[in-house]
Design a protein around this motif. Structure first.
Motif, PDB file in Angstrom:
ATOM      1  N   LEU A   5       0.840  -1.197   0.000  1.00 54.28           N
ATOM      2  CA  LEU A   5       0.000   0.000   0.000  1.00 54.28           C
ATOM      3  C   LEU A   5       0.870   1.240   0.000  1.00 54.28           C
ATOM      4  N   GLU A   6       0.531   2.188  -0.894  1.00 56.63           N
ATOM      5  CA  GLU A   6       1.197   3.490  -0.927  1.00 56.63           C
ATOM      6  C   GLU A   6       0.131   4.575  -0.874  1.00 56.63           C
ATOM      7  N   ILE A   7       0.207   5.433   0.129  1.00 59.27           N
ATOM      8  CA  ILE A   7      -0.728   6.547   0.284  1.00 59.27           C
ATOM      9  C   ILE A   7       0.032   7.845   0.039  1.00 59.27           C
ATOM     10  N   ASN A   8      -0.494   8.675  -0.881  1.00 60.48           N
ATOM     11  CA  ASN A   8       0.204   9.890  -1.274  1.00 60.48           C
ATOM     12  C   ASN A   8      -0.694  11.121  -1.126  1.00 60.48           C
ATOM     13  N   ASN A   9      -0.341  12.002  -0.175  1.00 59.45           N
ATOM     14  CA  ASN A   9      -1.004  13.302   0.002  1.00 59.45           C
ATOM     15  C   ASN A   9      -2.526  13.184   0.092  1.00 59.45           C
ATOM     16  N   LEU A  10      -2.977  12.204   0.851  1.00 63.90           N
ATOM     17  CA  LEU A  10      -4.410  11.938   0.957  1.00 63.90           C
ATOM     18  C   LEU A  10      -5.075  12.947   1.889  1.00 63.90           C
ATOM     19  N   THR A  11      -6.159  13.554   1.413  1.00 71.09           N
ATOM     20  CA  THR A  11      -6.902  14.550   2.187  1.00 71.09           C
ATOM     21  C   THR A  11      -8.396  14.289   2.067  1.00 71.09           C
ATOM     22  N   LYS A  12      -9.096  14.439   3.191  1.00 71.59           N
ATOM     23  CA  LYS A  12     -10.548  14.324   3.182  1.00 71.59           C
ATOM     24  C   LYS A  12     -11.148  15.428   4.033  1.00 71.59           C
ATOM     25  N   GLN A  13     -12.027  16.206   3.398  1.00 73.12           N
ATOM     26  CA  GLN A  13     -12.722  17.278   4.087  1.00 73.12           C
ATOM     27  C   GLN A  13     -14.215  16.992   4.142  1.00 73.12           C
ATOM     28  N   PHE A  14     -14.805  17.219   5.295  1.00 66.95           N
ATOM     29  CA  PHE A  14     -16.249  17.171   5.458  1.00 66.95           C
ATOM     30  C   PHE A  14     -16.703  18.595   5.763  1.00 66.95           C
ATOM     31  N   ASN A  52     -12.209   2.233  -0.549  1.00 64.83           N
ATOM     32  CA  ASN A  52     -13.160   2.727  -1.558  1.00 64.83           C
ATOM     33  C   ASN A  52     -14.582   2.909  -1.034  1.00 64.83           C
ATOM     34  N   VAL A  53     -14.753   3.147   0.261  1.00 60.87           N
ATOM     35  CA  VAL A  53     -16.098   3.408   0.780  1.00 60.87           C
ATOM     36  C   VAL A  53     -16.255   4.878   1.177  1.00 60.87           C
ATOM     37  N   VAL A  54     -15.163   5.638   1.166  1.00 59.03           N
ATOM     38  CA  VAL A  54     -15.185   7.083   1.393  1.00 59.03           C
ATOM     39  C   VAL A  54     -14.397   7.741   0.264  1.00 59.03           C
ATOM     40  N   ASN A  55     -14.999   8.732  -0.388  1.00 58.70           N
ATOM     41  CA  ASN A  55     -14.322   9.421  -1.484  1.00 58.70           C
ATOM     42  C   ASN A  55     -13.361  10.469  -0.944  1.00 58.70           C
ATOM     43  N   PRO A  56     -12.115  10.477  -1.415  1.00 64.32           N
ATOM     44  CA  PRO A  56     -11.152  11.473  -0.945  1.00 64.32           C
ATOM     45  C   PRO A  56     -11.427  12.842  -1.556  1.00 64.32           C
ATOM     46  N   THR A  57     -10.978  13.882  -0.868  1.00 61.91           N
ATOM     47  CA  THR A  57     -11.031  15.229  -1.433  1.00 61.91           C
ATOM     48  C   THR A  57      -9.877  15.422  -2.407  1.00 61.91           C
ATOM     49  N   SER A  58      -8.720  14.906  -2.045  1.00 69.75           N
ATOM     50  CA  SER A  58      -7.552  14.950  -2.932  1.00 69.75           C
ATOM     51  C   SER A  58      -6.567  13.875  -2.505  1.00 69.75           C
ATOM     52  N   GLY A  59      -5.560  13.662  -3.347  1.00 69.71           N
ATOM     53  CA  GLY A  59      -4.571  12.634  -3.069  1.00 69.71           C
ATOM     54  C   GLY A  59      -4.945  11.304  -3.690  1.00 69.71           C
ATOM     55  N   ASN A  60      -4.084  10.320  -3.523  1.00 74.99           N
ATOM     56  CA  ASN A  60      -4.340   9.003  -4.118  1.00 74.99           C
ATOM     57  C   ASN A  60      -3.643   7.920  -3.306  1.00 74.99           C
ATOM     58  N   TRP A  61      -3.955   6.688  -3.632  1.00 75.06           N
ATOM     59  CA  TRP A  61      -3.319   5.539  -3.003  1.00 75.06           C
ATOM     60  C   TRP A  61      -3.252   4.406  -4.008  1.00 75.06           C
ATOM     61  N   TRP A  63      -2.925   0.050  -4.178  1.00 74.33           N
ATOM     62  CA  TRP A  63      -2.819  -1.287  -3.595  1.00 74.33           C
ATOM     63  C   TRP A  63      -1.983  -2.129  -4.547  1.00 74.33           C
ATOM     64  N   PHE A  64      -0.908  -2.702  -4.050  1.00 73.19           N
ATOM     65  CA  PHE A  64      -0.056  -3.596  -4.844  1.00 73.19           C
ATOM     66  C   PHE A  64       0.384  -2.930  -6.150  1.00 73.19           C
ATOM     67  N   GLY A  65       0.661  -1.621  -6.073  1.00 75.17           N
ATOM     68  CA  GLY A  65       1.156  -0.876  -7.232  1.00 75.17           C
ATOM     69  C   GLY A  65       0.105  -0.420  -8.220  1.00 75.17           C
ATOM     70  N   GLU A  66      -1.175  -0.699  -7.926  1.00 77.23           N
ATOM     71  CA  GLU A  66      -2.241  -0.325  -8.856  1.00 77.23           C
ATOM     72  C   GLU A  66      -3.193   0.675  -8.200  1.00 77.23           C
ATOM     73  N   GLU A  67      -3.497   1.757  -8.908  1.00 79.74           N
ATOM     74  CA  GLU A  67      -4.365   2.802  -8.373  1.00 79.74           C
ATOM     75  C   GLU A  67      -5.831   2.484  -8.663  1.00 79.74           C
ATOM     76  N   HIS A  68      -6.678   2.530  -7.611  1.00 81.58           N
ATOM     77  CA  HIS A  68      -8.136   2.333  -7.733  1.00 81.58           C
ATOM     78  C   HIS A  68      -8.495   1.036  -8.469  1.00 81.58           C
ATOM     79  N   SER A  69      -7.815  -0.042  -8.098  1.00 84.52           N
ATOM     80  CA  SER A  69      -8.062  -1.336  -8.752  1.00 84.52           C
ATOM     81  C   SER A  69      -9.014  -2.189  -7.910  1.00 84.52           C
ATOM     82  N   ILE A  70     -10.164  -2.537  -8.500  1.00 84.84           N
ATOM     83  CA  ILE A  70     -11.121  -3.409  -7.814  1.00 84.84           C
ATOM     84  C   ILE A  70     -10.513  -4.791  -7.588  1.00 84.84           C
ATOM     85  N   GLU A  71      -9.734  -5.264  -8.541  1.00 79.87           N
ATOM     86  CA  GLU A  71      -9.098  -6.576  -8.427  1.00 79.87           C
ATOM     87  C   GLU A  71      -8.131  -6.612  -7.248  1.00 79.87           C
TER      88      GLU A  71
END
Length: 298
Positions: A5-14, A52-61, A63-71
């Motif tokens: 897992l790699e998390i990069n500059n992840l931000t969430k605002q409510f 993938n149950v909360v949408n981020p405001t910005s940033g990305n992550w 899993w296993f080198g793949e971004e937003h992969s359902i697999e």
């Protein structure tokens, strides 16, 4: 070491509230990572985003080198809410339903129930289980498809001491088999006893990210006392080993900036005519390190 897992500059605002603020860290395969922080520090929101149950405001992550992969998410097992099974079905029947949903082999049910210590209770209804047993059944369900990563959000919350010990033992057993674990907790004791790595969060920000051993890698401190306190203090202050010396009522606490064994220090003191009546070398706990970090980096 392979990153799962790699998390990069992840931000969430409510609205005006920033729950997670520019968070970055990575999780390496085969380790137990603790997300440590008080309630409201952003732990659960972070887990929600990477699942993938909360949408981020910005940033990305990734899993296993793949971004937003359902697999990729199929390789992740997670428990982020209270265990929720059919109350009047048995433990085994409930896991059969989970296996059907996940496409897992029914033969895995016996194996996982034995791992969590519930095989003997396989035919008992879920409604008859204690909270600790319900949590253990949830772990068995999350492990049915042999995930590479297991995510647990406050797994011992609300449990009695016996239940807490059992859950911790199960986590350690699962980790020993090579499963990477991400554990969110507000309990320092839990992280120190179970985790190899820790990410400290406060108000959505990272205060520390690294191994637990590195965090507690200070040389510790010496507690030393003598009937001749003044002579002892003068000698300690003349030594190059200590960073800070404070009186603790009956003895001195000397923070080490260089390593020295209690035996060597006792020998040096004796050679200078200082006879000690108390001498103990201690390691700073994760709690002490945590307090220092939160005070320093706020």
């Amino acid at each position: 070491m392979e990153k799962v897992l790699e998390i990069n500059n992840l931000t969430k605002q409510f609205g005006k509230l920033t729950a997670v603020n520019d968070l970055s860290f990575s999780v390496e395969k085969g380790n137990v990572y603790g997300l440590l922080g008080p309630n409201g520090s952003g732990k659960s929101t972070t887990l929600g985003m990477i699942l993938n149950v909360v949408n981020p405001t910005s940033g990305n992550w990734k899993w296993f080198g793949e971004e937003h992969s359902i697999e990729s998410l199929k390789k992740v097992g997670a428990i982020i809410e209270r265990p929720n099974f059919y109350p009047y079905l048995s433990a085994k029947k409930n896991l059969e339903i989970v296996a059907e949903i996940k496409g897992a082999d029914y033969l895995k049910i016996e194996e996982k129930l034995k791992i969590v210590g519930l095989w003997e209770r396989k035919n008992d209804k879920f409604s008859t289980f204690s909270l600790g047993m319900k949590q253990r059944l949830a772990i068995a369900g999350a492990m049915l498809n042999d995930p590479d990563v297991l995510i647990l959000d406050e797994p011992t919350n609300g449990l009695d001491p016996q239940g807490i010990i059992k859950i911790r033992e199960i986590i350690q057993d699962i980790a020993a088999q090579g499963t990477t674990i991400i554990l969110a907790s507000h309990l320092l004791d839990e992280v120190e006893k179970v985790c190899s790595h820790v990410v400290i969060l406060e108000r959505g920000k990272t205060l520390y990210s690294g191994s637990v051993d590195e965090m507690t890698a200070s040389y510790g401190y010496i507690e030393v006392g003598s009937n001749d306190s003044q002579k002892l203090q003068n000698f300690l202050e003349s030594m190059p080993y200590f960073d800070k010396i404070t009186s603790q009522g009956g003895y001195f606490k000397a923070i080490l900036k260089e390593d020295i064994s209690s035996e060597s220090l006792n020998k040096l003191l004796f050679e200078q005519g200082v006879v000690v009546n108390h001498l103990v070398k201690r390691k700073e706990s994760l709690e002490q390190q945590f307090l220092q970090i939160t005070q320093k980096l706020k």
